[in-house]
Each structure stands twice: as structure tokens, then as C-alpha cells.
Design a protein around this motif. Structure first.
Motif, PDB file in Angstrom:
ATOM      1  N   LEU A  31      12.469   7.289   6.649  1.00  0.00           N
ATOM      2  CA  LEU A  31      13.219   8.122   5.709  1.00  0.00           C
ATOM      3  C   LEU A  31      12.380   8.421   4.472  1.00  0.00           C
ATOM      4  N   VAL A  32      11.676   7.408   3.969  1.00  0.00           N
ATOM      5  CA  VAL A  32      10.804   7.625   2.811  1.00  0.00           C
ATOM      6  C   VAL A  32       9.707   8.629   3.157  1.00  0.00           C
ATOM      7  N   ARG A  33       9.122   8.466   4.338  1.00  0.00           N
ATOM      8  CA  ARG A  33       8.022   9.344   4.745  1.00  0.00           C
ATOM      9  C   ARG A  33       8.491  10.775   5.005  1.00  0.00           C
ATOM     10  N   ASP A  34       9.581  10.915   5.734  1.00  0.00           N
ATOM     11  CA  ASP A  34       9.996  12.233   6.217  1.00  0.00           C
ATOM     12  C   ASP A  34      10.929  12.979   5.264  1.00  0.00           C
ATOM     13  N   VAL A  35      11.679  12.220   4.441  1.00  0.00           N
ATOM     14  CA  VAL A  35      12.703  12.851   3.603  1.00  0.00           C
ATOM     15  C   VAL A  35      12.492  12.573   2.113  1.00  0.00           C
ATOM     16  N   VAL A  36      12.386  11.285   1.762  1.00  0.00           N
ATOM     17  CA  VAL A  36      12.410  10.912   0.343  1.00  0.00           C
ATOM     18  C   VAL A  36      11.205  11.460  -0.410  1.00  0.00           C
ATOM     19  N   VAL A  37      10.009  11.226   0.104  1.00  0.00           N
ATOM     20  CA  VAL A  37       8.811  11.694  -0.597  1.00  0.00           C
ATOM     21  C   VAL A  37       8.759  13.227  -0.657  1.00  0.00           C
ATOM     22  N   PRO A  38       9.026  13.951   0.433  1.00  0.00           N
ATOM     23  CA  PRO A  38       9.087  15.416   0.301  1.00  0.00           C
ATOM     24  C   PRO A  38      10.191  15.886  -0.651  1.00  0.00           C
ATOM     25  N   TYR A  39      11.357  15.237  -0.591  1.00  0.00           N
ATOM     26  CA  TYR A  39      12.459  15.616  -1.483  1.00  0.00           C
ATOM     27  C   TYR A  39      12.080  15.379  -2.940  1.00  0.00           C
ATOM     28  N   GLN A  40      11.458  14.225  -3.214  1.00  0.00           N
ATOM     29  CA  GLN A  40      11.088  13.930  -4.587  1.00  0.00           C
ATOM     30  C   GLN A  40       9.962  14.839  -5.074  1.00  0.00           C
ATOM     31  N   TRP A  41       9.092  15.268  -4.179  1.00  0.00           N
ATOM     32  CA  TRP A  41       8.071  16.249  -4.558  1.00  0.00           C
ATOM     33  C   TRP A  41       8.746  17.555  -4.983  1.00  0.00           C
ATOM     34  N   VAL A  88       3.068   7.785  -2.056  1.00  0.00           N
ATOM     35  CA  VAL A  88       2.238   8.525  -1.104  1.00  0.00           C
ATOM     36  C   VAL A  88       1.065   7.664  -0.647  1.00  0.00           C
ATOM     37  N   ALA A  89       0.443   6.971  -1.597  1.00  0.00           N
ATOM     38  CA  ALA A  89      -0.698   6.127  -1.255  1.00  0.00           C
ATOM     39  C   ALA A  89      -0.318   5.065  -0.229  1.00  0.00           C
ATOM     40  N   TYR A  90       0.827   4.422  -0.413  1.00  0.00           N
ATOM     41  CA  TYR A  90       1.251   3.392   0.529  1.00  0.00           C
ATOM     42  C   TYR A  90       1.536   3.995   1.907  1.00  0.00           C
ATOM     43  N   LEU A  91       2.118   5.181   1.933  1.00  0.00           N
ATOM     44  CA  LEU A  91       2.359   5.836   3.219  1.00  0.00           C
ATOM     45  C   LEU A  91       1.044   6.164   3.912  1.00  0.00           C
ATOM     46  N   LEU A  92       0.065   6.623   3.149  1.00  0.00           N
ATOM     47  CA  LEU A  92      -1.240   6.951   3.729  1.00  0.00           C
ATOM     48  C   LEU A  92      -1.972   5.695   4.197  1.00  0.00           C
ATOM     49  N   GLU A  93      -1.726   4.593   3.519  1.00  0.00           N
ATOM     50  CA  GLU A  93      -2.381   3.346   3.902  1.00  0.00           C
ATOM     51  C   GLU A  93      -1.883   2.850   5.252  1.00  0.00           C
ATOM     52  N   THR A  94      -0.634   3.159   5.587  1.00  0.00           N
ATOM     53  CA  THR A  94      -0.066   2.695   6.853  1.00  0.00           C
ATOM     54  C   THR A  94      -0.147   3.738   7.959  1.00  0.00           C
ATOM     55  N   LYS A  95      -0.317   5.012   7.571  1.00  0.00           N
ATOM     56  CA  LYS A  95      -0.382   6.071   8.585  1.00  0.00           C
ATOM     57  C   LYS A  95      -1.035   7.312   7.983  1.00  0.00           C
ATOM     58  N   PRO A  96      -2.162   7.756   8.529  1.00  0.00           N
ATOM     59  CA  PRO A  96      -2.826   8.950   7.986  1.00  0.00           C
ATOM     60  C   PRO A  96      -1.922  10.181   8.064  1.00  0.00           C
ATOM     61  N   ASP A  97      -2.032  11.043   7.069  1.00  0.00           N
ATOM     62  CA  ASP A  97      -1.268  12.287   7.017  1.00  0.00           C
ATOM     63  C   ASP A  97      -2.089  13.277   6.194  1.00  0.00           C
ATOM     64  N   ALA A  98      -2.852  14.108   6.877  1.00  0.00           N
ATOM     65  CA  ALA A  98      -3.800  14.994   6.196  1.00  0.00           C
ATOM     66  C   ALA A  98      -3.098  15.968   5.259  1.00  0.00           C
ATOM     67  N   ALA A  99      -1.953  16.488   5.676  1.00  0.00           N
ATOM     68  CA  ALA A  99      -1.247  17.463   4.844  1.00  0.00           C
ATOM     69  C   ALA A  99      -0.730  16.816   3.564  1.00  0.00           C
ATOM     70  N   LEU A 100      -0.142  15.630   3.702  1.00  0.00           N
ATOM     71  CA  LEU A 100       0.364  14.923   2.523  1.00  0.00           C
ATOM     72  C   LEU A 100      -0.790  14.534   1.605  1.00  0.00           C
ATOM     73  N   GLU A 101      -1.886  14.090   2.181  1.00  0.00           N
ATOM     74  CA  GLU A 101      -3.047  13.713   1.374  1.00  0.00           C
ATOM     75  C   GLU A 101      -3.590  14.905   0.600  1.00  0.00           C
ATOM     76  N   GLN A 102      -3.572  16.077   1.208  1.00  0.00           N
ATOM     77  CA  GLN A 102      -4.055  17.277   0.515  1.00  0.00           C
ATOM     78  C   GLN A 102      -3.175  17.612  -0.687  1.00  0.00           C
ATOM     79  N   ALA A 429       7.852   2.042   0.734  1.00  0.00           N
ATOM     80  CA  ALA A 429       6.601   2.457   1.367  1.00  0.00           C
ATOM     81  C   ALA A 429       5.599   1.315   1.436  1.00  0.00           C
ATOM     82  N   SER A 430       5.706   0.347   0.518  1.00  0.00           N
ATOM     83  CA  SER A 430       4.770  -0.782   0.486  1.00  0.00           C
ATOM     84  C   SER A 430       5.389  -2.060   1.026  1.00  0.00           C
ATOM     85  N   LEU A 431       6.501  -1.958   1.742  1.00  0.00           N
ATOM     86  CA  LEU A 431       7.262  -3.134   2.169  1.00  0.00           C
ATOM     87  C   LEU A 431       6.410  -4.143   2.931  1.00  0.00           C
ATOM     88  N   GLY A 432       5.444  -3.661   3.700  1.00  0.00           N
ATOM     89  CA  GLY A 432       4.604  -4.563   4.483  1.00  0.00           C
ATOM     90  C   GLY A 432       3.885  -5.615   3.655  1.00  0.00           C
TER      91      GLY A 432
END
Length: 657
Positions: A31-41, A88-102, A429-432
Motif C-alpha cells: 500500500l505504501v509503495r503503490d498508493v501512499v507514496v504516489p498519493y503523498q507525492w 522512497v529511499a526505503y522502498l528503493l532499498e528493498t525493491k528497485p523502481d527506476a521510475a520512482l527513482e527518477q 517502508a523501513s519496517l524490515g
């Protein structure tokens, strides 16, 4: 760049080394990856129709010279962007996402252009009051805002290896080191809102630059010293205040500046500031071995956890000042319990686990995480609570009684002061990072969340694959994978909600009664690849009562099963929840309802409801007849309330003896 974590303390297993695959928690992480972070952006770019304006991104563009306009929002508006980038950084640390990183890289480029040549970065003062920077640390959050950007810079570097934001925040910290200190022309003070302290330690760990650790320690040691820095600062600027036309009145307890931090006996003042401060103190204590600072952390931890914390892991009982009030003062309906405060409590607990692995810290971390933090966000990821009450009557909190104005019966789309939504995002996003830690040859399992973890113990590579049935059932299974036989201790937390626990190792019972230390069952053996550990925790429905000095809960009981606190909601029980009673001998039955709120465990009981005869118009009567009639009660997990429309809610229910 070197790490500076002492071998004497437990070190969290890196987020990169933990991959969560858990039926319960994957929903929220996705939810954070697919909804929360895009919504907050979209929210911080002012693209959410009907939500309060943010102005956060446009402020940076204006400060960078890329747009024309006026600063909008609070003096700390920059932190919404910083916390978004950190998530975003924590999401990228657990799973690459080129579009989000850009998208993040483009935002970082704008931030770099907004930074002043000396390293100073704050859009409010750059745009609106360039001649007043560093003149109102009491109220204007300059170091707080810098701290959040530093945390984002560290997280983004660790996730991507890119130095752009890290270099920006190093320049921020270098500028702060020039401005603050006891030397000629320096400011011998500290910020009104703690945050930079813990951020500077993170920057020290990442860069190895000891001056950042020393600067954090400086701010901690200065707080509360006399004569008062805040009073002297106010005098220098004519005692003007940022927030109104009145002259400033400083309450030192609000800022935890009433006495030096080592002399503070109880948590006091603004709750978020308290736990952010304590997280920074624990960090400095860990890195320096300062025993007096460690003792101060322990003392204030004990005060919070044993006298000033709600059953949900919420802290800060008073709306005035978003603050602690006094020991055992825990009102349910006027409570503040800011989401950020519980997140800060988790930060503090996580650091105390590094200082001294003890189950009491992980118990509170779990309590706050499963209850207040999850309650702070709706199941759709687009609505949020700033305040987390334990009792709600919509007509009251939306009526004319201003004492309840801060309480909302439904989650909001966004806030002008939007600290909580991005704070939830960065935590989940950093729960791990919060699951495991290692101290010497012991691997500690703090939270039972399914997934795979790997680490090195000496020359050996160790993998743990955890399967967990929590929070609905009390079992966890660990499969060990090794590249060579290895001796180490696996320490499994026995939560405070489970009176009985058992462990099987490769199907055979393992006696833990005399091997449980500080709340952790220690399994010490020579491990082989393929070994299986099974933990079973008794998970009864608990009737929880408050300390007798908590006047608001006298004669009341709350229900808890596993880590989850439960509540009554109008959607299941009708209105006038205050008239319901739970008999002490009522049978409590838990059952899983797959169709309800994406699947939850509910608790049912046969209770009673106080009924009156036709009352009439009299306010008080001496002849009114009353009766107790049977009523079926349904309790749902507290985190899930307010997902079915507006209605009453109560955690504590009257108990019939």
C-alpha cells in the motif's frame, strides 16, 4: 565510509538484508509503495482535489529560482518533502523502481538548487525572511527541518549509492557546525523541536565524520542548561513570536528545557519532541558509552511505559501543547496521542533494543506499531488520523465543545501540518529494519513478521526464513540455511501478552523456562542447514484493566488478543456505547471474518445494555426506572476502526462484576 557501531551493542540487521513476505504486513508495505507514496507525492505537489494545500514542492522550486511565487505553509513545510524522499529511499532499498527513482532524483536536483552556497537549506527563510535565519530557534524548526533532510540524504545514499542528496546534507551539517558552538560568534543553543540530534548520528555512522556525533552530543548537553537559551534568544529579538502578534511566553517543560536532560525525572511537554530527543540521546549513548545518558534514557523510558502510555501505544494525553500531562492521566475522549508520537516511541524503543536487548522495549514497539500507527492510516492509504482517540462520539467532537475540536471521527485526506502521513510512510517502508538485531554471536528476533533475513556471523553466512501467523494466531516458524555448520544463539522474544510459550527444534521440545533472559528465549546450539525452529505462543483473549490511579478507566475493561487491542464500534453495536457493559464472567469468542475489512479477527461476547423507560424532558430524575437487557457485543481490532463510515467508538467498556 566506515561504520562506528560498538560491538558491545546490538546492531539492527540492514533493511537490504530483510525481505518481508507476510500475509498481514505485505498489504501495508505494498500500500505504501503503490498508493501512499504516489498519493503523498500528489499531495505535496497540490494535486489532490479537496485536500488542504501543501505548497511543499513549490516552495523548493521558488527557492531554487525555478518558479515565481510566495512561500506557502508552515515554517517546517520542507519536512514533508524530506520524509517523502526518505520513504522512497526505503522502498528503493528493498525493491528497485527506476521510475520512482527518477522522480526522486529530479526532486533532489531542485533541492540542490535551493541550497545556499554556505550550505544553509530552508525554503521559509530563503523565500520569506532571509534576514531572520537562526534568530528564532525556539519556534521556527530550522534544525528540525535540517534533521529530516539529513535522514533522507542518508537513507537515499544507502539505498542507491548516489551521493547527490548526501552531499547536500553534509553541507547542511557542516554549516550547522560552523554556526553552533561555544566559540566566538557562534550560537550556544539548540532547536525548539528535537530531530537533528538523531539525524546527525545517522550521518556520522554513514560518513565516519566524528564532528557530526560531537555536534549531536553538543545539542543534547546544552538543552536545559541555565541561563535559558530560549529566554535569551527571545530577549534578543524583542520577545516577538512567530505564531501571533503577542509577546512570547516560554514554557521550558514544553521544550524539555526545564532542566538538563540527565536530570529529567518524567516525560514532560510536547510528546513528539520528547521521544525524538530520547532517540537521539540513546544514539549518542550507544556511540560514546555515556553511562549517565543511558541511565537518563532508562529512567524516562520507565516513566513513559509504566505511567504515561495508552494501551494502544499512544502517548501525549493532552491537546494543549500536544503534550504529556502527568502520571496516570490518560483520558480517552480528549486524548491527543499524535501518530508521530507513537512513531517516535518506536524509534526510541528500537534504539533501546540496541543499547540493551530486552523484551520490554520490543513489547512497546509492537504495541505502538500494530495499534496506533496502523490506526493512523485508512485501509485505502489515502486518509489519515493526526490524533488517535480511544473513545469517539461524532456529535461531541463535531459540536460546539471546543475541548474536542482536535478529535476527528473520520480520517482526513491531508493536513496543512502534514507531519503524520509521511511519517507513517517512512516507518512502514523501513519496517524490515525493526525485525532483527545481532549482538556478538546472538541473533535477536524482535517482531514476528514473515520473510527472509540474511547476515554474516564471522565467516558463516546465515539465512533465516520466518513464517508467521500473527497477529491472528500465535505461531512462528524459522528455517535456518547455512553455508557451513555454525554455533550461535537464536533469541526469540516471548511477548508480554503470552503467558505460556513453547519451542520445538527439528520437531523436538526445547526447554526454554530456564533459558529465557530479559524476555527472550535463547536457543544456543550448533546449527545445521535445514534446522527448523517452531515457536508457539499462547494467545488468549485478555481482559486488561488499568492501574487504579488511572481514574478515567475505573470500573472499565479493555480486550486484547496477541498484539492487537480491540474496540467497540457503532457499526456493529449501535449507538450509545457508554450504556454497554461486559460481564466479568462473559464468554469471549474470537473468530476470523474474511469478508470484513479485508479479513479481521473479531471478538464476540454476550453483554448487557443499560435501558431506561421513557425519560421525558427532565434533565434529572429520581424515579427513573432502569434495567439491564441482553446485548450481543462485537469488538474489532482498534487499528481497523473508522473504515466503515462515521460512528461511535470505544476501547474501554464498563465491566459488570
Amino acid at each position: 565510509m566506515g561504520q562506528a557501531v560498538s560491538k558491545d551493542h546490538a546492531k539492527p540487521v540492514s533493511l537490504k538484508k530483510v525481505h518481508i513476505t507476510d500475509d498481514f504486513w505485505n498489504y501495508y508495505i505494498n500500500l505504501v509503495r503503490d498508493v501512499v507514496v504516489p498519493y503523498q507525492w500528489d499531495a505535496i505537489n497540490d494535486r489532490v482535489e479537496g485536500a488542504e494545500r501543501s505548497g511543499a514542492v513549490s516552495n523548493f522550486k521558488i527557492a531554487a529560482g525555478l518558479e515565481e511565487g510566495e512561500f506557502y505553509g508552515y515554517v517546517f513545510q520542507d519536512t514533508d518533502v524530506a520524509k517523502w524522499l526518505e520513504a522512497v529511499a526505503y522502498l528503493l532499498e528493498t525493491k528497485p523502481d527506476a521510475a520512482l527513482e527518477q522522480v526522486a532524483d529530479e526532486m533532489i536536483e531542485i533541492i540542490g538548487k535551493a541550497q545556499q552556497p554556505c550550505g544553509y537549506l530552508n525554503t521559509f527563510f530563503t523565500i520569506k525572511e532571509p534576514d531572520k535565519k537562526w534568530t528564532n530557534l525556539t519556534e521556527c524548526h530550522e534544525l528540525y527541518s535540517a534533521g529530516h533532510m539529513i535522514e533522507a540524504g542518508v537513507a537515499y545514499y544507502r539505498a542507491t549509492g548516489k551521493r547527490n542528496l548526501l552531499d547536500i546534507v553534509c553541507r547542511i551539517a557542516d554549516d550547522i557546525a560552523v554556526v553552533f558552538g561555544d566559540g566566538p560568534g557562534q550560537i550556544a543553543g539548540y532547536d525548539g523541536h528535537q530531530e537533528v540530534e538523531l539525524a546527525l548520528v545517522k550521518l556520522y555512522e554513514t560518513t565516519g565524520e566524528r564532528k557530526y556525533l560531537e555536534l549531536s552530543s553538543y545539542f543534547i548537553d546544552k538543552r536545559g542548561q541555565q541561563p535559558s537559551f530560549f529566554e535569551a534568544e527571545a530577549d534578543r529579538r524583542g520577545r516577538t513570536t512567530h505564531w501571533s502578534n503577542n509577546k512570547i511566553h516560554i514554557d521550558p517543560e514544553y521544550f524539555q528545557a526545564h532542566v538538563p536532560v540527565r536530570e529529567q525525572e518524567a516525560a514532560a511537554g510536547h510528546a513528539v519532541r520528547v521521544v525524538y530527543m530520547l532517540a537521539g540521546m540513546a544514539d549518542v549513548a550507544r556511540e560514546t558509552g555515556d553511562e549517565s545518558l543511558m541511565n537518563a534514557c532508562r529512567k524516562l523510558w520507565d516513566n513513559i511505559a509504566s505511567k504515561q502510555m495508552y494501551i494502544t501505544g499512544g502517548i501525549g494525553s493532552m491537546a494543549q501543547g500536544e503534550a504529556f500531562s502527568f502520571d496516570y492521566d490518560l483520558p480517552n475522549d480528549t486524548v491527543y496521542s499524535e501518530t508521530c508520537a507513537s512513531i517516535g516511541l518506536i524509534f526510541f524503543a528500537h534504539r533501546m533494543l540496541q543499547l540493551e536487548p530486552n523484551g520490554k522495549y520490543a513489547d512497546v514497539m509492537e504495541r505502538a506499531l500494530y495499534n496506533t500507527v496502523l490506526a493512523g492510516m485508512s485501509r485505502d492509504g489515502r486518509h489519515f488520523f493526526y490524533v488517535n482517540p480511544l473513545e469517539v462520539t461524532p456529535d461531541v467532537c463535531e459540536g460546539k465543545n471546543k475541548n474536542y475540536n482536535h478529535v476527528k471521527p473520520v480520517r482526513q485526506e491531508w493536513f496543512g501540518c502534514a507531519c503524520c502521513p509521511p511519517n507513517i510512510a517512512r516507518l512502514l517502508a523501513s519496517l524490515g529494519e525493526y525485525l532483527y538485531s545481532v549482538k556478538e554471536n546472538t541473533v535477536y528476533s524482535h517482531l514476528y513478521i514473515g520473510g527472509e533475513m540474511e547476515l554474516s556471523l564471522g565467516a558463516a553466512k546465515v539465512k533465516l526464513n520466518q513464517q508467521s501467523s500473527m497477529p491472528w494466531e500465535g505461531s512462528a516458524r524459522f528455517e535456518v540455511t547455512l553455508d557451513q555448520p555454525t554455533a550461535f544463539t537464536l533469541a526469540l522474544r516471548i511477548p508480554d501478552w503470552s503467558a505460556n510459550a513453547s519451542v520445538l527444534v527439528n520437531g523436538e521440545a526445547y526447554a526454554i523456562a530456564d533459558k529465557t533472559v530479559d524476555g527472550y528465549a535463547r536457543i544456543d546450539r550448533q546449527w545445521l542447514s535445514g534446522d527448523i525452529v517452531e515457536l508457539t505462543l499462547e494467545m488468549p483473549i485478555l481482559r486488561v484493566r488499568s492501574h487504579p490511579l488511572v481514574k478515567q478507566n475505573a470500573g472499565k475493561v479493555a480486550l486484547q488478543r496477541g498484539p492487537l487491542v480491540y474496540c467497540l464500534e457503532e457499526a456493529d453495536n449501535g449507538e450509545q456505547l457508554q450504556q454497554l457493559l461486559l460481564p466479568q464472567d462473559a464468554e469471549l469468542e474470537a473468530s476470523y471474518k474474511e469478508e470484513l475489512l479485508d479479513g479481521i479477527q473479531v471478538i464476540k461476547a454476550e453483554g448487557l445494555k443499560l435501558q431506561f423507560e421513557q425519560w421525558g424532558t427532565q434533565l434529572y430524575r429520581s424515579d427513573a426506572g432502569a434495567a439491564l437487557e441482553p446485548a450481543s457485543l462485537t469488538f474489532i481490532p482498534y487499528y481497523a476502526w473508522a473504515n466503515r463510515g462515521k460512528g461511535e467508538m470505544a476501547v474501554w467498556v464498563k465491566e459488570r462484576l
